[in-house]
Design an enzyme around this catalytic site. Structure first.
Site, mmCIF file in Angstrom:
data_model
loop_
_atom_site.group_PDB
_atom_site.id
_atom_site.type_symbol
_atom_site.label_atom_id
_atom_site.label_comp_id
_atom_site.label_asym_id
_atom_site.label_seq_id
_atom_site.Cartn_x
_atom_site.Cartn_y
_atom_site.Cartn_z
ATOM 1 N N ALA A 90 47.111 39.239 33.459
ATOM 2 C CA ALA A 90 46.648 38.536 32.347
ATOM 3 C C ALA A 90 45.457 37.680 32.608
ATOM 4 O O ALA A 90 45.161 37.474 33.954
ATOM 5 C CB ALA A 90 48.121 37.466 32.018
ATOM 6 N N GLU B 113 52.621 45.408 34.401
ATOM 7 C CA GLU B 113 53.699 45.585 32.947
ATOM 8 C C GLU B 113 53.089 46.471 31.994
ATOM 9 O O GLU B 113 53.759 47.254 31.461
ATOM 10 C CB GLU B 113 53.805 43.934 32.504
ATOM 11 C CG GLU B 113 54.651 43.215 33.199
ATOM 12 C CD GLU B 113 54.606 41.735 32.828
ATOM 13 O OE1 GLU B 113 53.537 41.054 32.505
ATOM 14 O OE2 GLU B 113 55.569 40.905 32.925
ATOM 15 N N GLU C 9 52.587 36.966 40.023
ATOM 16 C CA GLU C 9 52.637 35.524 39.191
ATOM 17 C C GLU C 9 53.318 34.451 40.099
ATOM 18 O O GLU C 9 52.827 33.286 39.700
ATOM 19 C CB GLU C 9 53.558 36.028 37.875
ATOM 20 C CG GLU C 9 52.763 36.769 36.828
ATOM 21 C CD GLU C 9 52.936 38.363 37.208
ATOM 22 O OE1 GLU C 9 53.568 38.827 38.333
ATOM 23 O OE2 GLU C 9 52.889 38.930 36.185
HETATM 24 N N1 3HC Z 1 42.241 36.237 35.321
HETATM 25 C C1 3HC Z 1 40.932 35.979 35.244
HETATM 26 N N2 3HC Z 1 39.935 35.954 35.782
HETATM 27 C C2 3HC Z 1 40.215 36.661 37.140
HETATM 28 C C3 3HC Z 1 41.652 37.186 37.474
HETATM 29 C C4 3HC Z 1 42.490 37.043 36.185
HETATM 30 N N3 3HC Z 1 43.807 37.476 36.291
HETATM 31 N N4 3HC Z 1 41.717 37.986 38.665
HETATM 32 C C5 3HC Z 1 40.747 37.699 39.004
HETATM 33 N N5 3HC Z 1 39.625 36.837 38.074
HETATM 34 C C6 3HC Z 1 38.314 36.581 38.602
HETATM 35 C C7 3HC Z 1 38.107 35.677 39.753
HETATM 36 O O1 3HC Z 1 38.269 34.470 39.470
HETATM 37 C C8 3HC Z 1 36.657 36.076 40.215
HETATM 38 O O2 3HC Z 1 35.891 35.387 39.265
HETATM 39 P P1 3HC Z 1 34.440 34.669 39.847
HETATM 40 O O3 3HC Z 1 33.792 36.166 40.287
HETATM 41 O O4 3HC Z 1 33.781 34.210 38.696
HETATM 42 O O5 3HC Z 1 34.857 33.896 40.838
HETATM 43 C C9 3HC Z 1 36.629 37.326 40.028
HETATM 44 O O6 3HC Z 1 37.682 37.668 38.886
HETATM 45 C C10 3HC Z 1 36.704 38.536 41.252
HETATM 46 O O7 3HC Z 1 38.091 38.014 41.730
HETATM 47 P P2 3HC Z 1 38.286 37.935 43.385
HETATM 48 O O8 3HC Z 1 37.077 37.322 44.157
HETATM 49 O O9 3HC Z 1 39.594 37.451 43.742
HETATM 50 O O10 3HC Z 1 37.933 39.558 43.619
HETATM 51 P P3 3HC Z 1 38.717 40.397 44.875
HETATM 52 O O11 3HC Z 1 38.278 41.918 44.672
HETATM 53 O O12 3HC Z 1 38.821 39.495 45.983
HETATM 54 O O13 3HC Z 1 40.314 40.303 44.233
HETATM 55 C C11 3HC Z 1 42.244 40.739 42.729
HETATM 56 C C12 3HC Z 1 40.523 40.907 43.205
HETATM 57 C C13 3HC Z 1 43.081 41.206 43.677
HETATM 58 C C14 3HC Z 1 42.469 41.443 41.319
HETATM 59 C C15 3HC Z 1 42.480 39.129 42.878
HETATM 60 O O14 3HC Z 1 41.372 38.779 41.680
HETATM 61 C C16 3HC Z 1 43.647 38.815 42.328
HETATM 62 O O15 3HC Z 1 44.603 38.631 43.145
HETATM 63 N N6 3HC Z 1 43.762 38.479 40.806
HETATM 64 C C17 3HC Z 1 44.584 37.523 40.555
HETATM 65 C C18 3HC Z 1 45.756 38.400 40.021
HETATM 66 C C19 3HC Z 1 46.964 37.994 39.324
HETATM 67 O O16 3HC Z 1 47.576 36.799 39.897
HETATM 68 N N7 3HC Z 1 47.501 38.586 38.414
HETATM 69 C C20 3HC Z 1 48.501 38.115 37.727
HETATM 70 C C21 3HC Z 1 48.234 37.060 36.373
HETATM 71 S S1 3HC Z 1 49.359 36.314 35.721
HETATM 72 C C22 3HC Z 1 49.980 37.658 34.544
HETATM 73 O O17 3HC Z 1 49.600 38.780 34.655
HETATM 74 C C23 3HC Z 1 51.224 37.138 33.955
HETATM 75 C C24 3HC Z 1 51.842 38.102 33.270
HETATM 76 O O18 3HC Z 1 53.231 38.502 33.780
HETATM 77 C C25 3HC Z 1 52.168 37.792 31.511
#
Ligand code: 3HC
Ligand code: NAI
Length: 694
Positions: free
Chosen positions: A62, A104, A124
């Protein structure tokens, strides 16, 4: 233009999500997916749809930035329901990471194929959330309860091969373009007359009784104080007994409650803080970094050995130098023991250990380190000795090498002044144990050059650590703030709170350890020595009184079996010592302090507000670039609870005006000497501002 586009390839539609940087499921992506499903459904010739992503990854979840706003339709569970209900075969083609909502969506598709280097997961929980778009009901259906619990409660992604074995994905793609492999897979399914396989219609394999309670026991210590893990477990429990739609409705309710929680707000703050920490506003873009293949570590003691090990583990050539032969031997033995420990825990292979040890050289002679790229000095914390070492380094080490000091408190500029190349000098303040702790304060002296700072940041990453760039002042960020925290925890003793009570109050707050247990672990003599060399301490006989008295008695903590607490032979478990309580009472009497009963709330407020006040001064003086850098220092270096977002974020959530009012109250009740509110705190309070907005 929509971030979701469709292209037809005969009877197969290829739906591509293109929403850089990580294809997060923004409102536009969700809307785009719904219309892609509608289009595919309306096109009679289409038999299968491949859902694929551009750029570096499949959908990474998300869009976390949207979590601070009310949810906007179409909601993700509805998008996934639409994909699953489609009569066309939906195939997710995964590269990079399919995370959270991304996984998902993939589990809403009827089949999944992934590149061998892809991974899938539900992170999450790291954001204080649970999978909130049917993930908790789908994962147990494809992979079973145990795998579902492990993946969702740990938050750790798994690689494609493992995901295939557990049933999360169906196919691992061969080498070559993913789209080709996915198309071939779709062809096979179409030709085989395979019908859409809907995960919602699968049943969860039955489990052994007690599996959930055993799991709860297993994770209790690691997840103490966290809300999301238990919510995940309950959802998985429901997957066994409650119909899909009802369980999904419960999951959604629980997800939304988590989303609104303080814990999730804090953990989301930390997520973004970690992504901004490496961005140093005044560093020129594209700056040429220096080489860091070879490193010398000066001083083979507690820190030097840990730093050398970290360098070896990161593949560097390391020379360890100590002027004391026995010290050098001890350092070498420590490094070997660290490798052996890594092998025993399965983190290092035998070959990794042999390679690592082969890259280590030891010496007592400076000319042996003349050619290295980087030197990290970790000798005794004494300015005269540090200056002597740096002047020697200046003489022998090649021009262009970075000269770093691991000092935990001393003035970087004075140390740099012992060389003719202050531009090359920087602080690299590791935390103990250096091979475990993730934090490095990168201390920028007044002359440290930009490329040295940029290189220090990359070097930290190379060691798999987090570099936080900070300015030069006594104790930098972490140890400077520790003074106020420690000061209050010491004053509270004299005022009537017992060490156990203070430690319990702060561990209940979420600190990894209480301040008095930490003091005993670090060694009370260490702080005593630093305080006795400082000339700027307050003229107050109460200041660190008990720690001083204990040190003077030789009660240094764990290493002497006695400190604030007692330690039985070989044990690290603190045991209360009535003699210490008597000593505290006597000291209070001597100082004319009337002891009183102090509640847990006051203990937490005094210690944590002490941190906030000093943090505000640090921001005011420009020692950090942003308040969230302070949060990361305290979370990663001092065991501040991540789920509270760090001291400055915690202040923001409490309300800076409320913190200010309390600080003014403390100033009146206790002492303006310690509680004079910083100007920044007052200003923010008056303007209704927040540290995170600065
Ligand atoms: N939403 C918004 N922005 C995100 C994001 C997300 N889910 N994931 C990453 N970004 C952004 C980061 O803030 C960063 O922004 P910036 O360049 O402006 O600083 C950019 O994307 C790149 O991120 P990273 O520097 O972390 O890049 P990496 O290549 O090192 O890692 C990744 C990539 C493994 C995808 C890592 O970003 C990550 O773990 N992201 C979060 C994943 C996550 O937690 N997903 C679950 C979200 S909650 C959800 O999905 C709820 C659902 O169940 C309803
Ligand atoms: P230590 O006492 O364990 O080790 C110091 C080593 O330096 C000894 O082996 C000694 O023989 C060697 N040494 C002393 N003078 C030397 C010289 N002139 N040339 C070469 N070697 C010399 O000390 P520790 O705890 O490892 O601390 C080292 C530095 O790291 C200090 O600046 C300290 O403030 C800092 N630090 C310590 C932390 C800790 O928890 N111990 C945490 C973070 C930083």
């Amino acid at each position: 233009m929509s971030p979701v586009t469709t292209e037809h390839c005969g009877d197969i539609a290829i739906v591509t999500v293109d929403n850089p940087p990580v294809n997060a499921l923004s409102q536009a992506v969700r809307a785009g997916l719904v219309s892609a499903v509608e289009q595919a459904n309306a096109e009679p010739k289409i038999k299968a749809v491949i859902l694929i992503c551009s750029g570096r990854t499949f959908i990474a979840g998300a869009d976390i930035r949207e979590f601070n706003r009310p949810p906007e339709p179409p909601h993700l569970p509805d998008v996934i329901a639409a994909i699953e209900a489609s009569t066309k075969l939906f195939i997710a083609a995964i590269h990079g990471t399919a995370l959270g909502g991304g996984l998902e969506v993939a589990l809403g598709c009827h089949h999944r194929i992934a590149r061998p280097d892809a991974s899938v997961g539900f992170p999450e929980v790291n954001l204080g959330l649970i999978p909130g778009a049917t993930g908790t009901q789908r994962l147990p259906r494809v992979a079973g309860v145990q795998v579902a619990l492990d993946m969702m409660v740990s938050g750790r992604p798994v690689r494609a091969d493992k995901a295939k074995i557990s049933g999360v994905i169906d196919e691992v793609a061969e080498e070559g373009e993913l789209v080709d492999a996915a198309t071939a897979y779709a062809r096979k399914l179409i030709d085989g007359g395979v019908a859409p396989r809907r995960v919602r219609d699968l049943t969860v394999d039955p489990v052994e009784p007690g599996i959930f309670d055993d799991f709860r026991k297993k994770i209790a210590k690691k997840t103490h104080g966290l809300v999301a893990p238990e919510q995940i477990i309950r959802c998985v429990e429901r997957s066994l007994s409650v119909p899909f739609d009802e369980a999904v409705a419960q999951e959604r309710k629980s997800f939304l409650a988590c989303r609104e929680s303080e814990q999730s707000a804090a953990l989301r703050h930390v997520f973004f803080a970690e992504r901004s920490v490496g961005k140093v506003p005044d560093l020129k873009k594209g700056i040429q970094e220096r080489k860091t293949e070879t490193m010398a570590v000066i001083g083979a003691g507690t820190m030097g050995a840990g730093i050398a090990y970290s360098g070896l583990a990161a593949g560097m050539q390391v020379v360890l130098l100590d002027n004391d032969e026995a010290g050098l031997g001890r350092g070498q033995a420590t490094i070997r023991a660290l490798f052996e420990g890594g092998v025993a825990r399965g983190r290092v292979t035998e070959k990794g250990m042999a390679d690592g040890l082969a890259r280590l050289k030891t010496t007592q002679h400076y000319p042996d380190i003349a050619d290295v790229d980087l030197v990290i000095e970790a000798v005794f914390e004494n300015m005269a000795i540090k200056k002597e070492v740096f002047s020697r380094l200046d003489e022998v080490v090649r021009p262009g090498a970075i000269l770093a000091t691991n000092t935990s408190t001393l003035d970087i500029d004075q140390i740099a002044g012992a060389t003719r190349r202050p531009k090359d000098v920087v602080g690299l303040h590791f935390f103990s144990p250096a091979h475990v702790m993730r934090l490095i304060e990168i201390v920028r002296g007044s002359e440290t050059s930009q490329d040295v700072v940029a290189t220090a940041l990359s070097f930290s990453k190379r060691l798999r650590k987090m570099g936080v760039v900070v300015g030069n002042c006594f104790g930098f960020v972490g140890n400077r703030m520790l003074y106020s925290y420690g000061r209050e925890s010491q004053l509270l003793l004299l005022e009537g709170a017992a060490p156990e009570q203070i430690d319990a109050a702060l561990t209940n707050f979420g600190m990894a350890m209480g301040p008095h247990a930490v003091g005993d672990l670090a060694g009370l003599d260490v702080g005593y020595k630093v305080r006795s060399e400082r000339t700027d301490l307050p003229d107050d006989p109460r200041f660190y009184r008990i720690a001083n008295v204990l040190s003077e008695m030789g009660r240094f903590g764990q290493k002497t079996g006695k400190g604030m607490y007692l330690y039985e032979d070989g044990s690290r478990a603190p045991v209360s010592d009535p003699e210490v309580q008597e000593l505290i009472n006597n000291e209070a009497k001597t100082l004319g302090i009337k002891q009183r009963s102090i509640d847990e709330n006051e203990i937490v407020e005094r210690c944590i507000y002490g941190l906030i006040v000093e943090g505000a001064r640090i921001i005011e003086e420009g020692i950090v670039y942003r308040s969230s850098d302070i949060d990361l220092v305290w979370i990663n270096g001092y065991g501040f609870p991540r789920f509270r977002g760090g001291p400055m974020f915690y202040a923001d959530r409490l309300g800076v005006d409320k913190v200010y009012a309390k600080v003014c109250d403390f100033s009146e009740r206790f002492s303006p000497l310690y509680w004079e509110p910083p100007k920044l705190l007052q200003e923010l309070a008056e303007q209704g501002g927040r540290f995170s907005e600065l």
